[in-house]
Design an enzyme around this catalytic site. Sequence first.
Site, PDB file in Angstrom:
ATOM      1  N   ALA A  61     -12.342   9.676  -6.298  1.00  0.00           N
ATOM      2  CA  ALA A  61     -11.940   9.710  -7.707  1.00  0.00           C
ATOM      3  C   ALA A  61     -11.901   8.302  -8.298  1.00  0.00           C
ATOM      4  O   ALA A  61     -11.657   7.318  -7.592  1.00  0.00           O
ATOM      5  CB  ALA A  61     -10.572  10.361  -7.843  1.00  0.00           C
ATOM      6  N   GLU A  75      -6.368   9.513   0.341  1.00  0.00           N
ATOM      7  CA  GLU A  75      -5.438   9.603  -0.795  1.00  0.00           C
ATOM      8  C   GLU A  75      -3.998   9.272  -0.421  1.00  0.00           C
ATOM      9  O   GLU A  75      -3.232   8.777  -1.246  1.00  0.00           O
ATOM     10  CB  GLU A  75      -5.496  11.012  -1.407  1.00  0.00           C
ATOM     11  CG  GLU A  75      -6.752  11.314  -2.201  1.00  0.00           C
ATOM     12  CD  GLU A  75      -7.897  11.843  -1.347  1.00  0.00           C
ATOM     13  OE1 GLU A  75      -8.875  12.335  -1.918  1.00  0.00           O
ATOM     14  OE2 GLU A  75      -7.801  11.757  -0.104  1.00  0.00           O
ATOM     15  N   GLY A 114     -12.767  12.549  -3.140  1.00  0.00           N
ATOM     16  CA  GLY A 114     -13.575  13.564  -3.793  1.00  0.00           C
ATOM     17  C   GLY A 114     -15.010  13.582  -3.316  1.00  0.00           C
ATOM     18  O   GLY A 114     -15.665  14.628  -3.346  1.00  0.00           O
ATOM     19  N   GLU A 120     -14.842  15.601  -0.233  1.00  0.00           N
ATOM     20  CA  GLU A 120     -14.625  16.987  -0.640  1.00  0.00           C
ATOM     21  C   GLU A 120     -15.902  17.609  -1.199  1.00  0.00           C
ATOM     22  O   GLU A 120     -16.154  18.799  -1.020  1.00  0.00           O
ATOM     23  CB  GLU A 120     -13.495  17.044  -1.675  1.00  0.00           C
ATOM     24  CG  GLU A 120     -12.124  16.758  -1.067  1.00  0.00           C
ATOM     25  CD  GLU A 120     -11.033  16.583  -2.098  1.00  0.00           C
ATOM     26  OE1 GLU A 120     -10.005  17.256  -1.979  1.00  0.00           O
ATOM     27  OE2 GLU A 120     -11.217  15.772  -3.032  1.00  0.00           O
TER      28      GLU A 120
END
Length: 254
Positions: A64, A130, A107, A110
């Site tokens: 992110a 994170e 992300g 992911e």
Amino acid sequence: MPNIQVSALAPSTQVIRFNRPHARNALSLALLQETATALHAAQNDDSVRVVVLTGDDKAFCAGADIKEMSNTGIPMWGQSERLLAWKTLENFPKPLIAAVEGYALGGGCEMTLLCDIVIAGQNARFGLPEVKIGAFPGDGGTQRLPRAIGKSRAMWMIMTGSLIDGPKACDWGLATEITPAGGALARACEIAQTIGDMSPIAVRMIKEEVLMTYTKSLDESLSLERKLLLWQTHDHNEGIAAFLEKRRPVFSGR
């Protein structure tokens, strides 16, 4: 400057390349939305049978974009635009291959979990870091990673924020195979071309049926599989005819 580049590097294969090298291809809202738009177009284009996602030699996607994280108390993960973009990736019906060089973090990691096949360069690094900023994976990582590599390994990765390299990702089941550094995209396109030569309707049904494993009971998914096997297609007839005639089949997607 666009946040992605879309190109066709092989017949029937579309490549979506993330294009934010200054930010290690961090997942800004604009990048996510442009990717979703490109996938919508690919879904409706019969000439596109497989899509490959990739970045550059330093990063597939570093996660992110921290600069976009709100300090208003409204998590960026809850933004409707982001959720819609992620849903587009999750529901994309055609084969989706990730070609990973460098970092696939947060992300970005992911996103590889939503891909059907993951090809990793020797220099690839996967992780969900994170926790290091007092957060946890917000785009499905806590749910999909344990399904991919098991509870214990997923807990270790998510709780410590530790990264794993390409060979370990392959050994653990996070990646499909390893190439020398710089070779992931070429190998991904090679696999994409192999898939692209198959019946697109059969490939689509295969993806749908395999993904049922994660949402339905075994009895229910087996029952649906048997029902789908009763659906005869033009491509199926062509495949049988080609086999009997000892020739290469010509699949039309019907």
